[in-house]
Design a protein around this motif. Structure first.
Motif, short mmCIF file in Angstrom:
data_model
loop_
_atom_site.label_atom_id
_atom_site.label_comp_id
_atom_site.label_asym_id
_atom_site.label_seq_id
_atom_site.Cartn_x
_atom_site.Cartn_y
_atom_site.Cartn_z
N PHE A 300 36.08 -16.95 -11.67
CA PHE A 300 34.95 -16.66 -12.55
C PHE A 300 34.82 -15.14 -12.67
O PHE A 300 34.59 -14.45 -11.67
N LEU A 301 34.95 -14.62 -13.90
CA LEU A 301 34.99 -13.19 -14.13
C LEU A 301 34.09 -12.81 -15.30
O LEU A 301 33.81 -13.63 -16.18
N VAL A 302 33.64 -11.54 -15.30
CA VAL A 302 32.92 -10.97 -16.43
C VAL A 302 33.52 -9.59 -16.72
O VAL A 302 34.30 -9.06 -15.94
N ALA A 303 33.13 -9.03 -17.87
CA ALA A 303 33.71 -7.75 -18.29
C ALA A 303 33.25 -6.59 -17.43
O ALA A 303 34.01 -5.66 -17.15
N ASN A 304 31.98 -6.58 -17.01
CA ASN A 304 31.42 -5.43 -16.30
C ASN A 304 32.13 -5.23 -14.97
O ASN A 304 32.15 -6.12 -14.12
N LYS A 305 32.70 -4.06 -14.77
CA LYS A 305 33.52 -3.83 -13.59
C LYS A 305 32.69 -3.72 -12.30
O LYS A 305 33.26 -3.79 -11.21
N ARG A 306 31.38 -3.55 -12.42
CA ARG A 306 30.55 -3.48 -11.22
C ARG A 306 30.11 -4.87 -10.74
O ARG A 306 29.35 -4.98 -9.79
N CYS A 307 30.57 -5.92 -11.40
CA CYS A 307 30.22 -7.28 -11.02
C CYS A 307 31.42 -7.93 -10.34
O CYS A 307 32.55 -7.81 -10.82
N PRO A 308 31.21 -8.63 -9.24
CA PRO A 308 32.33 -9.24 -8.52
C PRO A 308 32.87 -10.47 -9.25
O PRO A 308 32.21 -11.05 -10.11
N GLY A 309 34.07 -10.86 -8.87
CA GLY A 309 34.62 -12.13 -9.32
C GLY A 309 34.47 -13.16 -8.21
O GLY A 309 34.31 -12.82 -7.04
N PHE A 310 34.52 -14.43 -8.58
CA PHE A 310 34.36 -15.51 -7.61
C PHE A 310 35.45 -16.54 -7.79
O PHE A 310 36.07 -16.63 -8.85
N ALA A 311 35.67 -17.33 -6.74
CA ALA A 311 36.63 -18.42 -6.78
C ALA A 311 35.93 -19.70 -6.34
O ALA A 311 35.09 -19.68 -5.44
N CYS A 312 36.28 -20.80 -6.97
CA CYS A 312 35.68 -22.09 -6.65
C CYS A 312 36.80 -23.11 -6.43
O CYS A 312 37.72 -23.23 -7.24
N LYS A 313 36.70 -23.84 -5.33
CA LYS A 313 37.71 -24.83 -4.98
C LYS A 313 37.35 -26.19 -5.56
O LYS A 313 36.18 -26.57 -5.62
N ASN A 314 38.37 -26.93 -5.97
CA ASN A 314 38.21 -28.29 -6.47
C ASN A 314 37.17 -28.38 -7.57
O ASN A 314 36.17 -29.09 -7.45
#
Length: 374
Positions: A300-314
């Motif tokens: 899960f990503l957004v354009a703003n570079k100051r925002c983290p990305g996340f990962a979700c399993k299953n």
């Protein structure tokens, strides 16, 4: 004939029964909860349930929520009701929650980061940092910043949740200085790095260390103890058809590994594609190893570079798709889904994900996990 009287259950005994349920049963219950309100309700039953909830890695089992950048009025009771920003749930697209942080705060204050459930802003009038819980609106303020102002290039992130006694806020910017504040501290700590830190393009806390990436895709590790130190890491690129440069990059922790997501050009004009690499730490030489398929993971990503990305399993358990990237565009109330290894992304199509959008534009949508999930 006398009727047997049932002994009433006291309040304490009934709560004791709930609190004494076996942990394996409670873990099973948590693993099947997808709805955000259901998770909050579970954690609110009693102290032991909340403790078990906080010790369970629920974040990787459900998608993050999307804090939209569009204002709405909620609830609609009075004309002076402050505008709120909607929060959208990929697991329940038809359901909308609302942030308790006012849209005025989100739109008017300089945004310098998002970390562990808190949006981080700079208050120019009093030169301090404001943490705002993205769900509840609860605020924490730092002492007065020692400098005259905080440049637009500053990147702020927490090294641990605010509830942790070892939580530090660090401010990174182009130059020789790094600023640190520990929650509850009365002053800022200024570190002279003795090293010209490039402007941070993206950053993540991974295995207790801060990893940063600059626009040239150089990887740095920042440590605060026993002394503040920045190290540039030499990393090889392993994989077929690695693009020599990229338009945008993210660092994302996924299943105990550090991933690098790159948006790269293709041979077709005005088209882009996505590349993903994992950081191989198995020997002395660090390597970016190309990932052809994310398997049963979604990013899960957004354009703003100051925002983290996340990962979700299953992601299939809540109706999502594996081997995909959920990307939220600025100005939208929704997201695009890009499959890794799929066809090229045509940026000329109006509803295509504009993956090379302004990395500092604010307000912008933000993927969030509530602070209580951290």
């Amino acid at each position: 004939m006398a009727t047997a009287r049932k002994k009433p259950l006291s309040s304490s005994s009934s709560w004791g029964d709930w609190a004494d349920l076996p942990d394996n049963l409670l873990h099973s219950i948590v693993s099947h909860l997808v709805s955000f309100p259901d998770l909050v309700s579970f954690a609110s039953v009693c102290r032991s349930w909340r403790g078990l909830f906080l010790s369970t890695p629920t974040s990787i089992l459900r998608p993050p929520l999307l804090l939209s950048s569009r204002r709405r009025i909620y609830p609609r009771r009075r004309d002076d009701t402050p505008s709120r920003c909607p929060i959208l749930d990929p697991a329940f697209p038809s359901t909308t929650y609302f942030s308790s942080v006012s849209a005025r705060t989100l739109s008017r204050l300089p945004f310098i980061g998002y970390s562990y459930g808190h949006a981080i802003f700079y208050l120019p009038s009093i030169r301090c940092i404001l943490f705002a819980d993205a769900i509840t609106g609860d605020e924490v303020r730092t002492p007065r910043f020692p400098g005259h102002s905080i440049p637009r290039t500053y990147y702020a992130l927490l090294t641990a949740p605010l509830s942790s006694p070892s939580s530090d806020l660090i401010l990174l910017s182009f130059g020789l200085e790094l600023f640190q504040w520990r929650k509850g501290g009365e002053r800022w700590i200024r570190h002279d790095l003795g090293f010209n830190l490039p402007e941070v393009n993206h950053a993540v806390v991974f295995k207790g260390r801060v990893f940063t990436l600059d626009s040239s895709e150089r990887l740095f590790i920042i440590q605060l103890a026993p002394v503040a130190l920045v190290r540039q890491m030499e990393v090889k690129w392993i994989g077929e058809q690695v693009s020599p440069f990229s338009f945008k990059q993210w660092l994302v922790e996924c299943g105990g590994e550090l991933l690098l997501v790159r948006i790269v050009p293709t041979e077709a004009i005005m088209c882009m594609s996505v590349e993903v690499f994992r950081l191989d730490l198995s020997d002395e030489q660090m390597k970016w190893v190309k990932v052809e398929n994310l398997g049963d993971w979604a990013l899960f990503l957004v354009a703003n570079k100051r925002c983290p990305g996340f990962a979700c399993k299953n992601p299939g358990r809540w109706g999502g798709r594996g081997n995909c990237i959920y990307y939220a565009r600025s100005g939208d109330d929704t997201w695009n889904v890009v499959e890794l290894g799929s066809s090229e992304i045509d940026t000329t199509v109006p509803d295509s994900p504009t993956l090379n959008a302004d990395p500092l534009k604010w307000p912008s949508p933000v993927w969030i996990y509530p602070a209580m999930f951290s």
